[in-house]
Each structure stands twice: as structure tokens, then as C-alpha cells.
Scaffold this active site. Structure first.
Site, short mmCIF file in Angstrom:
data_model
loop_
_atom_site.label_atom_id
_atom_site.label_comp_id
_atom_site.label_asym_id
_atom_site.label_seq_id
_atom_site.Cartn_x
_atom_site.Cartn_y
_atom_site.Cartn_z
N GLU A 1 0.83 -1.37 -0.07
CA GLU A 1 0.12 -0.16 0.17
C GLU A 1 0.73 1.49 -0.13
O GLU A 1 1.83 1.46 0.69
CB GLU A 1 -0.94 -0.16 1.06
N GLN B 1 -5.92 -7.32 -5.00
CA GLN B 1 -5.97 -8.05 -3.88
C GLN B 1 -6.89 -7.37 -2.82
O GLN B 1 -7.17 -6.41 -2.84
CB GLN B 1 -4.56 -7.83 -3.35
N CYS C 1 -0.73 -8.22 5.86
CA CYS C 1 -0.30 -6.57 6.38
C CYS C 1 -0.02 -6.60 7.62
O CYS C 1 -1.26 -7.05 8.51
CB CYS C 1 -1.54 -5.88 5.69
N LYS D 1 -1.80 -14.53 0.40
CA LYS D 1 -0.62 -14.24 1.25
C LYS D 1 -0.78 -14.07 2.64
O LYS D 1 -1.80 -13.40 3.28
CB LYS D 1 -0.08 -12.76 0.69
N HIS E 1 5.22 -14.05 3.44
CA HIS E 1 6.28 -13.38 3.91
C HIS E 1 6.92 -13.92 5.32
O HIS E 1 6.43 -14.36 6.04
CB HIS E 1 5.53 -12.21 4.20
N GLY F 1 9.95 -11.45 1.21
CA GLY F 1 10.62 -10.96 2.48
C GLY F 1 11.90 -10.95 2.35
O GLY F 1 12.77 -11.88 2.33
N GLY G 1 8.91 -7.32 -3.41
CA GLY G 1 8.50 -6.09 -3.18
C GLY G 1 9.35 -4.86 -2.78
O GLY G 1 9.75 -4.35 -4.09
#
Length: 316
Positions: A2, A61, A91, A132, A161, A193, A216
Site C-alpha cells: 500500500e 488483492q 499486512c 498471502k 512473507h 521477504g 516487494g
């Protein structure tokens, strides 16, 4: 991610090559059916075949805990042409977790199963549903149970992650623990990650046993990272922009000009300068020249000033 890997960076980074699929920033689902207009704000690629300019598929997502509402919104995305639906159970943001979304759900595998099953039942069978997760919330004691719950609910792939919510983004990532998750399920598992360079990627693959990586912040800091990883693994990546593996600061120049062209025409004016600074901030991790550039434009706020600075300061 985000506020970072939005449609602008998805457009630009996929022009480099090496990326197979993108996942959008999460669309937060509460208790309403989002309008198509709202969906398009986060995933404008849905209006163009759900692909970036370079032709890379983009999967929306969803994030939320209301299973029927998540399912209803997933069905709408399917009607809009989404090639797949991804669900966010990773998240770590406090505001998200406080409202019952993201990694907080990893404390209850049954809820994970309920949400995935509802979404799976709501979209056509040919549209994959993926998920995820992190290794857990406060610890990783439920990691295998969570993965099994996602698989049982109908997830076709699980991205892990390799840290808990409590560990946030602090190094290291526990890629070896992803191997345990991989051994607990039959569906493909993707490791994610703390992958900043080729060496990290090789270690993540070796320790997790996964053959697929999700990138990411690493690819934002090093735009040719996916290409470099594929080259190191013996797979020649495609590119529409540059034939080399890694990119020098000079190589990056045309890409940054393209970034500004997209940002300055498709973002609100108040967002434009900040997005350039945000990208430069991460580019500093790999490019010393980005620190100089960041310092030069730190005080710029007007798009016209940023435009003039880019034309003069960024090599083409």
C-alpha cells in the site's frame, strides 16, 4: 504494498522485464460492495485487460474479514475481467489489524478457511484464488495450521512473507521456516521477504525450497532485480527496455523519465512530487546517485519544478 507499488510503479517496473505477475495494493473491504469506479482507482489496469503497459497480468488483492462481503467483491472483480483474486492475510499495519484485517487473522485459521472458501465459491472456477500470509501474528506457532486452512479453503497458491507480524520488516527473514509451510501443503508456495539482491534470492530459494519468489521493496530499490535473479538462475528474462541484467544509474534515467510522465499525467498534483521522492528514497539503497538526487529535490513540491529538475538532472 500500500502506498508504494501502485499502478504507476507497476507500469514502470514491468517495462524492465522478468516479472511474471503483479498483485495490486490491497482493496480494503468492510461491509459494502465496492463500485467498479472504486475498484478502478486501485487497479486501473482492469480497464485495459488487467495488464500493465508491458503486458504483465495484474491480480487485484482484497483485504478484510467479512467473508460474505469479500466474496461479493471478488465476484465483482471477476465480472470486471480480473485474471485472479489474491487475499491479504499478511499486512502488519496497526490500523489494518485493529479493524480485523491482514495479519491479525492469522490468529484464527478457521476464519482464514471461511474467507477463502467463500471467495472461491463466489468466482468462476477458471479464476484462481490465491493468498498471502506471514509466518504468524506474535509467533509462528500457527504457521502450518494457517497454510493448511488456506489450502483447504481453495487457495491455489500461497505466498509466505517469512516473518511474523510482530517482526514487521526487521531483518532477517526466516526463509527456512517457509520450507516447513511448503511441506505442509500440496499447493505451490512462494517465498517473500527481505530479498534485496541476487544473493538474497538464491538464499531464499535454497532455504525455502520454493521455486518462485515475490518481490516487494527490493524491486523498487533495484528495478532490474527480477531480470538479474532470472539470469543468475539460468533463465533469460525478456525486456522491452534494456538488454543487460543489472542497470546502472544512467540506464535508469529513461525509466525515471517514463515514471514522471505517468505520475504527472495520472496522479493528482499534490501526490506527484511525493511519489518521486518516495521512489528516490528506496533507490538510495542501491544507487549512491539517488542520494544526491533526493537531496536536490527534497524541497520541491510544485510539479512544474519537479519537471524542470528531472529534465536537467536525470540522464536520458
Amino acid at each position: 504494498m500500500e502506498g508504494l507499488l501502485d499502478f504507476v510503479l507497476r507500469d514502470i517496473l514491468t517495462r524492465v522485464g522478468g516479472v511474471e505477475k503483479c498483485v495490486s495494493e490491497f482493496i480494503r473491504i468492510t461491509h459494502t460492495l465496492m463500485s467498479e469506479k472504486a475498484m478502478l482507482r486501485t487497479v486501473p489496469e482492469l480497464a485495459f485487460g488487467a495488464r500493465t503497459y508491458a503486458g504483465v497480468p495484474v491480480w487485484p488483492q482484497l483485504l478484510g474479514s467479512d467473508a460474505p462481503c469479500m466474496a461479493e467483491n471478488a465476484a465483482r472483480l471477476a465480472e470486471m475481467g480480473s485474471p485472479g483474486i489474491d487475499l491479504n492475510f499478511g499486512c502488519p499495519a496497526k490500523v489494518v489489524n485493529r479493524h480485523g484485517g491482514g495479519a491479525t487473522l492469522l490468529q484464527d485459521p478457521e476464519i482464514l478457511h471461511t474467507i477463502v472458501a467463500a471467495v472461491r465459491a463466489a468466482v468462476p472456477g477458471h479464476i484462481p484464488v490465491t493468498a498471502k500470509m506471514r509466518l504468524g501474528y506474535n509467533d509462528d506457532s500457527l504457521a502450518l495450521d494457517c497454510a493448511r486452512a488456506l489450502e483447504a479453503g481453495g487457495a491455489a497458491e500461497i505466498v509466505v512473507h517469512a516473518r511474523t507480524k510482530a517482526q514487521g520488516y526487521r531483518p532477517p527473514a526466516y526463509w527456512d521456516r517457509v520450507a516447513d509451510v511448503r511441506g505442509a501443503v500440496q499447493v505451490p508456495v512462494v517465498v517473500n521477504g527481505e530479498i534485496w539482491n541476487v544473493q538474497d534470492a538464491q538464499a531464499a530459494v535454497a532455504q525455502s525450497g520454493c521455486s518462485t519468489l515475490m518481490l516487494g521493496r527490493g524491486i523498487v530499490a533495484r528495478p532490474a532485480l527480477a531480470r538479474s535473479i532470472l539470469a543468475a538462475m539460468g533463465t533469460a528474462p525478456g525486456s522491452i527496455a534494456h538488454p543487460g541484467e543489472d542497470w546502472s544509474w544512467q540506464d535508469l534515467g529513461p525509466l525515471m523519465h517514463a515514471f514522471w510522465q505517468v505520475a504527472s499525467t495520472r496522479l493528482e498534483q499534490k501526490q506527484q512530487a511525493g511519489r518521486v521522492k518516495q521512489w528516490l528514497n528506496l533507490l538510495r539503497r542501491h544507487y549512491p546517485q539517488a542520494q544526491i538526487a533526493f537531496d536536490e529535490m527534497r524541497t520541491l513540491t510544485r510539479p512544474s519544478d519537479v519537471d524542470a529538475w528531472i529534465r536537467i538532472s536525470i540522464p536520458v
